[in-house]
Design a protein around this motif. Structure first.
Motif, PDB file in Angstrom:
ATOM      1  N   ILE A 152     -40.124 -13.091  14.888  1.00  0.00           N
ATOM      2  CA  ILE A 152     -38.988 -12.882  14.000  1.00  0.00           C
ATOM      3  C   ILE A 152     -38.306 -11.565  14.355  1.00  0.00           C
ATOM      4  CG2 ILE A 152     -38.304 -12.388  11.618  1.00  0.00           C
ATOM      5  CD1 ILE A 152     -40.573 -14.246  10.705  1.00  0.00           C
ATOM      6  N   SER A 153     -37.007 -11.609  14.556  1.00  0.00           N
ATOM      7  CA  SER A 153     -36.231 -10.400  14.838  1.00  0.00           C
ATOM      8  C   SER A 153     -35.915  -9.696  13.527  1.00  0.00           C
ATOM      9  CB  SER A 153     -34.929 -10.749  15.561  1.00  0.00           C
ATOM     10  OG  SER A 153     -34.038  -9.645  15.553  1.00  0.00           O
ATOM     11  N   ILE A 154     -36.465  -8.506  13.342  1.00  0.00           N
ATOM     12  CA  ILE A 154     -36.250  -7.774  12.089  1.00  0.00           C
ATOM     13  C   ILE A 154     -34.773  -7.462  11.891  1.00  0.00           C
ATOM     14  CG2 ILE A 154     -36.757  -5.657  10.815  1.00  0.00           C
ATOM     15  CD1 ILE A 154     -39.458  -5.575  12.304  1.00  0.00           C
ATOM     16  N   SER A 155     -34.121  -6.964  12.920  1.00  0.00           N
ATOM     17  CA  SER A 155     -32.711  -6.570  12.769  1.00  0.00           C
ATOM     18  C   SER A 155     -31.841  -7.767  12.400  1.00  0.00           C
ATOM     19  CB  SER A 155     -32.194  -5.896  14.035  1.00  0.00           C
ATOM     20  OG  SER A 155     -32.302  -6.752  15.156  1.00  0.00           O
ATOM     21  N   ASP A 156     -32.138  -8.942  12.960  1.00  0.00           N
ATOM     22  CA  ASP A 156     -31.331 -10.131  12.677  1.00  0.00           C
ATOM     23  C   ASP A 156     -31.509 -10.603  11.236  1.00  0.00           C
ATOM     24  OD1 ASP A 156     -30.315 -10.102  15.228  1.00  0.00           O
ATOM     25  OD2 ASP A 156     -31.529 -11.777  15.958  1.00  0.00           O
ATOM     26  N   TYR A 178     -24.442  -4.931   5.094  1.00  0.00           N
ATOM     27  CA  TYR A 178     -23.752  -3.784   4.500  1.00  0.00           C
ATOM     28  C   TYR A 178     -23.305  -4.087   3.081  1.00  0.00           C
ATOM     29  CZ  TYR A 178     -23.187   0.736   6.776  1.00  0.00           C
ATOM     30  OH  TYR A 178     -23.390   2.018   7.220  1.00  0.00           O
ATOM     31  N   LEU A 179     -23.992  -5.036   2.436  1.00  0.00           N
ATOM     32  CA  LEU A 179     -23.687  -5.442   1.060  1.00  0.00           C
ATOM     33  C   LEU A 179     -24.990  -5.779   0.348  1.00  0.00           C
ATOM     34  CD1 LEU A 179     -20.769  -7.925   1.853  1.00  0.00           C
ATOM     35  CD2 LEU A 179     -20.492  -5.633   0.867  1.00  0.00           C
ATOM     36  N   CYS A 180     -24.987  -5.669  -0.964  1.00  0.00           N
ATOM     37  CA  CYS A 180     -26.127  -6.120  -1.749  1.00  0.00           C
ATOM     38  C   CYS A 180     -26.318  -7.618  -1.524  1.00  0.00           C
ATOM     39  CB  CYS A 180     -25.883  -5.829  -3.229  1.00  0.00           C
ATOM     40  SG  CYS A 180     -27.094  -6.590  -4.346  1.00  0.00           S
ATOM     41  N   LYS A 199     -22.341 -15.851  -2.327  1.00  0.00           N
ATOM     42  CA  LYS A 199     -22.310 -16.159  -0.899  1.00  0.00           C
ATOM     43  C   LYS A 199     -21.668 -14.991  -0.161  1.00  0.00           C
ATOM     44  CE  LYS A 199     -20.764 -19.613   2.465  1.00  0.00           C
ATOM     45  NZ  LYS A 199     -22.095 -19.708   3.075  1.00  0.00           N
ATOM     46  N   ILE A 200     -22.326 -14.545   0.887  1.00  0.00           N
ATOM     47  CA  ILE A 200     -21.850 -13.396   1.659  1.00  0.00           C
ATOM     48  C   ILE A 200     -21.573 -13.832   3.086  1.00  0.00           C
ATOM     49  CG2 ILE A 200     -22.416 -11.093   2.505  1.00  0.00           C
ATOM     50  CD1 ILE A 200     -24.373 -10.840   0.165  1.00  0.00           C
ATOM     51  N   VAL A 201     -20.427 -13.424   3.612  1.00  0.00           N
ATOM     52  CA  VAL A 201     -20.090 -13.688   5.010  1.00  0.00           C
ATOM     53  C   VAL A 201     -20.175 -12.358   5.768  1.00  0.00           C
ATOM     54  CG1 VAL A 201     -18.352 -14.531   6.612  1.00  0.00           C
ATOM     55  CG2 VAL A 201     -18.562 -15.576   4.350  1.00  0.00           C
ATOM     56  N   PRO A 202     -21.173 -12.186   6.638  1.00  0.00           N
ATOM     57  CA  PRO A 202     -21.350 -10.918   7.336  1.00  0.00           C
ATOM     58  C   PRO A 202     -20.183 -10.580   8.266  1.00  0.00           C
ATOM     59  CG  PRO A 202     -23.327 -12.265   7.479  1.00  0.00           C
ATOM     60  CD  PRO A 202     -22.244 -13.145   6.963  1.00  0.00           C
ATOM     61  N   ASP A 203     -19.835  -9.311   8.322  1.00  0.00           N
ATOM     62  CA  ASP A 203     -18.851  -8.792   9.271  1.00  0.00           C
ATOM     63  C   ASP A 203     -19.629  -8.172  10.419  1.00  0.00           C
ATOM     64  OD1 ASP A 203     -16.954  -7.473  10.744  1.00  0.00           O
ATOM     65  OD2 ASP A 203     -16.217  -6.209   9.106  1.00  0.00           O
ATOM     66  N   GLY A 204     -19.769  -8.924  11.502  1.00  0.00           N
ATOM     67  CA  GLY A 204     -20.602  -8.495  12.622  1.00  0.00           C
ATOM     68  C   GLY A 204     -20.233  -7.155  13.216  1.00  0.00           C
ATOM     69  N   SER A 205     -19.003  -6.739  13.046  1.00  0.00           N
ATOM     70  CA  SER A 205     -18.564  -5.467  13.639  1.00  0.00           C
ATOM     71  C   SER A 205     -19.208  -4.266  12.947  1.00  0.00           C
ATOM     72  CB  SER A 205     -17.037  -5.347  13.556  1.00  0.00           C
ATOM     73  OG  SER A 205     -16.602  -5.244  12.208  1.00  0.00           O
ATOM     74  N   TYR A 243     -27.361  -9.732  -3.463  1.00  0.00           N
ATOM     75  CA  TYR A 243     -27.179 -10.524  -4.686  1.00  0.00           C
ATOM     76  C   TYR A 243     -25.738 -10.488  -5.186  1.00  0.00           C
ATOM     77  CZ  TYR A 243     -29.263 -13.211  -8.448  1.00  0.00           C
ATOM     78  OH  TYR A 243     -29.622 -14.238  -9.293  1.00  0.00           O
ATOM     79  N   CYS A 244     -25.224  -9.280  -5.453  1.00  0.00           N
ATOM     80  CA  CYS A 244     -23.861  -9.203  -5.985  1.00  0.00           C
ATOM     81  C   CYS A 244     -22.805  -9.177  -4.884  1.00  0.00           C
ATOM     82  CB  CYS A 244     -23.694  -7.987  -6.892  1.00  0.00           C
ATOM     83  SG  CYS A 244     -23.718  -6.390  -6.034  1.00  0.00           S
ATOM     84  N   GLY A 245     -23.221  -8.902  -3.643  1.00  0.00           N
ATOM     85  CA  GLY A 245     -22.284  -8.897  -2.520  1.00  0.00           C
ATOM     86  C   GLY A 245     -21.389  -7.677  -2.490  1.00  0.00           C
ATOM     87  N   GLU A 246     -21.822  -6.572  -3.115  1.00  0.00           N
ATOM     88  CA  GLU A 246     -21.007  -5.361  -3.137  1.00  0.00           C
ATOM     89  C   GLU A 246     -21.776  -4.176  -2.569  1.00  0.00           C
ATOM     90  OE1 GLU A 246     -19.086  -4.538  -6.854  1.00  0.00           O
ATOM     91  OE2 GLU A 246     -18.876  -6.676  -7.337  1.00  0.00           O
ATOM     92  N   ALA A 247     -21.043  -3.131  -2.216  1.00  0.00           N
ATOM     93  CA  ALA A 247     -21.643  -1.879  -1.764  1.00  0.00           C
ATOM     94  C   ALA A 247     -20.803  -0.719  -2.298  1.00  0.00           C
ATOM     95  CB  ALA A 247     -21.705  -1.818  -0.241  1.00  0.00           C
ATOM     96  N   PRO A 248     -21.420   0.138  -3.132  1.00  0.00           N
ATOM     97  CA  PRO A 248     -22.812   0.052  -3.572  1.00  0.00           C
ATOM     98  C   PRO A 248     -23.057  -1.116  -4.521  1.00  0.00           C
ATOM     99  CG  PRO A 248     -21.675   1.801  -4.740  1.00  0.00           C
ATOM    100  CD  PRO A 248     -20.732   1.333  -3.672  1.00  0.00           C
ATOM    101  N   CYS A 249     -24.323  -1.486  -4.640  1.00  0.00           N
ATOM    102  CA  CYS A 249     -24.715  -2.597  -5.506  1.00  0.00           C
ATOM    103  C   CYS A 249     -24.182  -2.381  -6.929  1.00  0.00           C
ATOM    104  CB  CYS A 249     -26.244  -2.700  -5.521  1.00  0.00           C
ATOM    105  SG  CYS A 249     -26.906  -3.811  -6.775  1.00  0.00           S
TER     106      CYS A 249
END
Length: 228
Positions: A77-81, A89-91, A111-117, A93-99
Motif C-alpha cells: 500500500i502506498s502511504i502517500s497515495d 488538502y481538505l478534511c 464527496k471530495i475531488v482532489p486537486d492533484g496540483s 468529512y466536511c471537505g474544508e480546510a481548515p476543518c
C-alpha cells in the motif's frame, strides 16, 4: 548506506524501511506481529503524552511510524497515495480546510475531488498539510493522543477483517483506516510541535538507528525488549 534527510518523501521513507527492515521483518514477523508493534509504540507515545514527556512522545511516534510503514510495505500500500486520496488538502468529512465539522455539524461525508496540483511531495509537506486542515491550536495533545489510540484500534480491526477473507473490499477499508491513522500521527506531532522529517533524518543517517546495519541485524529478542 540507507539514509534519510529532511526533504525525504514518504515513498523514499518506505523504500528506506524496506531496505533496512524488510528482510528481518519478513523472516520474523507476521501481519499480527506488525500490528502489535504499532500498538505497542503508539501506547508508549500516549504514555509520554500523559506524563508530559515530549521526548518520549517523539521517539515513540517515530518508531510507530516505522512499524506502520513496514505493515504498509507488507500489504503493498502506498502511504502517500491513500493519504492524498483521503485528505486532499481538505478534511475527509466536511471537505474544508481548515476543518469546519464542528461549526457546520456535518452528518454526511461530503464527496471530495482532489486537486492533484496541490499534492504534497515530502514528509514535511504532508505534515504541514495536516496542520492547515486540522490546526494544532484547535485541540490539545491529549485529545490528539486519544484520537490516535482510537484509530490504532480501527486499523487493527480493518486488517483483521482483510486477513479473514482477503477481499478487495476489506483491503479498501484497510487503506481508509491507514490514512486515518496517519492523519492522527500527524495530529500528535503537530500538537507537540515535533518535526517528523527532521527527527527521521536525525535518527536514520546510517541504516538502522540501533545496529546501524542494512539489513538490520537486531535480534528478535532485543526488538521485543526494546525500551524507549
Amino acid at each position: 548506506m540507507a539514509s534519510l534527510n529532511p526533504a525525504s518523501t514518504i515513498a523514499e521513507y518506505s523504500s528506506f524501511v524496506d531496505a533496512v527492515y524488510g528482510i528481518p521483518n519478513d523472516r520474523a514477523y507476521t501481519h499480527w506481529d506488525l500490528l502489535t508493534q504499532i500498538q505497542r509504540f503508539t501506547m508508549r507515545a500516549i504514555k509520554g503524552i500523559r506524563k508530559g514527556d515530549r521526548k518520549k512522545v517523539e521517539i515513540n511516534i517515530m518508531i510507530t511510524f516505522s512499524w506502520f510503514t513496514s505493515l504498509m510495505n507488507r500489504l503493498h500500500i502506498s502511504i502517500s497515495d491513500i493519504v492524498w486520496e483521503r485528505f486532499p488538502y481538505l478534511c475527509s468529512y466536511c471537505g474544508e480546510a481548515p476543518c469546519n465539522c464542528r461549526a457546520e455539524k456535518v452528518e454526511v461525508r461530503r464527496k471530495i475531488v482532489p486537486d492533484g496540483s496541490r499534492k504534497p511531495q515530502t514528509i514535511a509537506e504532508f505534515q504541514l498539510m495536516f496542520n492547515k486542515v486540522y490546526p494544532a491550536d484547535r485541540r490539545d495533545v491529549k485529545d490528539a493522543g486519544i484520537h490516535l489510540a482510537e484509530e490504532s484500534g480501527e486499523l487493527s480491526e480493518a486488517v483483521q477483517y482483510y486477513m479473514g477473507d482477503r477481499s478487495e473490499a476489506h483491503l479498501d477499508e484497510v487503506k481508509l483506516e491507514a490514512a486515518d491513522f496517519f492523519s492522527c500521527l500527524m495530529g500528535v506531532l503537530n500538537s507537540e510541535g515535533i518535526d517528523l522529517a527532521a527527527i527521521l533524518a536525525k535518527e536514520f543517517p546510517n541504516n538502522c538507528h540501533v545496529c546501524h546495519n542494512a539489513p538490520c541485524t537486531c535480534t528478535y529478542g532485543s526488538v521485543s525488549k526494546y525500551k524507549s
